[in-house]
Scaffold this motif. Structure first.
Motif, PDB file in Angstrom:
ATOM      1  N   ASP A  54       2.489   0.452  61.151  1.00  0.00           N
ATOM      2  CA  ASP A  54       3.572  -0.027  62.021  1.00  0.00           C
ATOM      3  C   ASP A  54       4.902  -0.151  61.285  1.00  0.00           C
ATOM      4  O   ASP A  54       5.968  -0.027  61.890  1.00  0.00           O
ATOM      5  CB  ASP A  54       3.212  -1.380  62.641  1.00  0.00           C
ATOM      6  CG  ASP A  54       2.120  -1.268  63.685  1.00  0.00           C
ATOM      7  OD1 ASP A  54       1.823  -0.144  64.145  1.00  0.00           O
ATOM      8  OD2 ASP A  54       1.535  -2.319  64.035  1.00  0.00           O
ATOM      9  N   LEU A  55       4.852  -0.363  59.976  1.00  0.00           N
ATOM     10  CA  LEU A  55       6.082  -0.454  59.181  1.00  0.00           C
ATOM     11  C   LEU A  55       6.699   0.926  58.899  1.00  0.00           C
ATOM     12  O   LEU A  55       7.788   1.015  58.342  1.00  0.00           O
ATOM     13  CB  LEU A  55       5.805  -1.177  57.862  1.00  0.00           C
ATOM     14  CG  LEU A  55       5.475  -2.661  57.994  1.00  0.00           C
ATOM     15  CD1 LEU A  55       5.019  -3.217  56.648  1.00  0.00           C
ATOM     16  CD2 LEU A  55       6.665  -3.438  58.532  1.00  0.00           C
ATOM     17  N   ALA A  56       5.982   1.986  59.288  1.00  0.00           N
ATOM     18  CA  ALA A  56       6.448   3.365  59.175  1.00  0.00           C
ATOM     19  C   ALA A  56       6.915   3.749  57.763  1.00  0.00           C
ATOM     20  O   ALA A  56       8.052   4.181  57.568  1.00  0.00           O
ATOM     21  CB  ALA A  56       7.542   3.643  60.201  1.00  0.00           C
ATOM     22  N   PRO A  57       6.028   3.645  56.787  1.00  0.00           N
ATOM     23  CA  PRO A  57       6.410   4.070  55.440  1.00  0.00           C
ATOM     24  C   PRO A  57       6.584   5.591  55.396  1.00  0.00           C
ATOM     25  O   PRO A  57       6.109   6.304  56.291  1.00  0.00           O
ATOM     26  CB  PRO A  57       5.213   3.637  54.587  1.00  0.00           C
ATOM     27  CG  PRO A  57       4.056   3.661  55.531  1.00  0.00           C
ATOM     28  CD  PRO A  57       4.625   3.235  56.860  1.00  0.00           C
ATOM     29  N   VAL A  87      -0.746   9.843  64.765  1.00  0.00           N
ATOM     30  CA  VAL A  87      -0.051   9.554  66.027  1.00  0.00           C
ATOM     31  C   VAL A  87       1.307   8.904  65.768  1.00  0.00           C
ATOM     32  O   VAL A  87       2.285   9.178  66.459  1.00  0.00           O
ATOM     33  CB  VAL A  87      -0.931   8.660  66.933  1.00  0.00           C
ATOM     34  CG1 VAL A  87      -0.139   8.084  68.096  1.00  0.00           C
ATOM     35  CG2 VAL A  87      -2.137   9.448  67.432  1.00  0.00           C
ATOM     36  N   SER A  88       1.383   8.071  64.740  1.00  0.00           N
ATOM     37  CA  SER A  88       2.631   7.372  64.404  1.00  0.00           C
ATOM     38  C   SER A  88       3.573   8.214  63.549  1.00  0.00           C
ATOM     39  O   SER A  88       4.670   7.778  63.226  1.00  0.00           O
ATOM     40  CB  SER A  88       2.315   6.067  63.662  1.00  0.00           C
ATOM     41  OG  SER A  88       1.556   5.221  64.483  1.00  0.00           O
ATOM     42  N   GLY A  89       3.128   9.402  63.130  1.00  0.00           N
ATOM     43  CA  GLY A  89       3.967  10.254  62.306  1.00  0.00           C
ATOM     44  C   GLY A  89       4.065   9.816  60.857  1.00  0.00           C
ATOM     45  O   GLY A  89       5.015  10.172  60.160  1.00  0.00           O
ATOM     46  N   VAL A  90       3.084   9.052  60.399  1.00  0.00           N
ATOM     47  CA  VAL A  90       3.069   8.576  59.011  1.00  0.00           C
ATOM     48  C   VAL A  90       2.129   9.480  58.211  1.00  0.00           C
ATOM     49  O   VAL A  90       0.928   9.517  58.481  1.00  0.00           O
ATOM     50  CB  VAL A  90       2.595   7.113  58.914  1.00  0.00           C
ATOM     51  CG1 VAL A  90       2.451   6.675  57.463  1.00  0.00           C
ATOM     52  CG2 VAL A  90       3.543   6.195  59.666  1.00  0.00           C
ATOM     53  N   PRO A  91       2.649  10.218  57.231  1.00  0.00           N
ATOM     54  CA  PRO A  91       1.771  11.028  56.385  1.00  0.00           C
ATOM     55  C   PRO A  91       0.752  10.121  55.692  1.00  0.00           C
ATOM     56  O   PRO A  91       1.108   9.078  55.154  1.00  0.00           O
ATOM     57  CB  PRO A  91       2.730  11.669  55.379  1.00  0.00           C
ATOM     58  CG  PRO A  91       4.063  11.658  56.074  1.00  0.00           C
ATOM     59  CD  PRO A  91       4.065  10.396  56.888  1.00  0.00           C
ATOM     60  N   PHE A  92      -0.513  10.525  55.715  1.00  0.00           N
ATOM     61  CA  PHE A  92      -1.608   9.659  55.298  1.00  0.00           C
ATOM     62  C   PHE A  92      -2.577  10.406  54.407  1.00  0.00           C
ATOM     63  O   PHE A  92      -2.880  11.582  54.651  1.00  0.00           O
ATOM     64  CB  PHE A  92      -2.342   9.157  56.545  1.00  0.00           C
ATOM     65  CG  PHE A  92      -3.571   8.344  56.269  1.00  0.00           C
ATOM     66  CD1 PHE A  92      -3.474   7.018  55.900  1.00  0.00           C
ATOM     67  CD2 PHE A  92      -4.838   8.913  56.386  1.00  0.00           C
ATOM     68  CE1 PHE A  92      -4.615   6.253  55.651  1.00  0.00           C
ATOM     69  CE2 PHE A  92      -5.982   8.171  56.144  1.00  0.00           C
ATOM     70  CZ  PHE A  92      -5.867   6.831  55.785  1.00  0.00           C
TER      71      PHE A  92
END
Length: 136
Positions: A54-57, A87-92
């Motif tokens: 949620d913090l979108a790093p 889904v949030s667009g955060v590379p993981f």
């Protein structure tokens, strides 16, 4: 005459031990998990990883280098984290070389769904290259 050994009348539950440490930099956030990933800790793990997403790093690494056990629920949480990050667009990415995590992933044939790297450094390197790979 044989002595009989009675089963204990009460079940003794040993609490799971899991610690989380978050390190955030301008380039990435690393959530380091230590201990066991099993039923009693799944909610805590999901909540913490969800908060970090949620913090979108710029990128998120789940460091499982110090995980000694990962049950079926833990594997499910890894899939949920990968999906929520996508889904949030955060590379993981996931960093681990531990058999406790790698074996169930291989047995379940989840290598394509879970971006696992053998170290945090390798995961961070892959995440740094990822945007360039997606442009091609």
């Amino acid at each position: 005459m044989l002595d009989q050994i009675a089963a204990p009348s009460a079940r003794v539950d040993v609490p799971s031990v899991m610690t989380l440490r978050v390190t955030a930099t301008a380039e990435a956030t690393v959530v380091a998990v230590r201990g066991e990933i099993d039923l009693p800790v799944l909610g805590r793990l999901r909540s913490r990883v969800g908060d970090e997403i949620d913090l979108a790093p710029r990128a998120l690494v789940l460091d499982l280098m110090d995980v000694g056990f990962c049950g079926a629920g833990g594997i499910t949480e890894l899939l949920v984290a990968a999906s929520e990050a996508h889904v949030s667009g955060v590379p993981f990415a996931i960093a681990t070389d531990r058999r406790a995590v790698l074996r169930p992933v291989r047995v379940l044939r989840l290598e394509q769904a879970l971006p696992i790297h053998r170290s945090v450094a390798a995961a961070l390197d892959w995440l740094a290259v990822l945007p360039r790979l997606r442009r091609h």
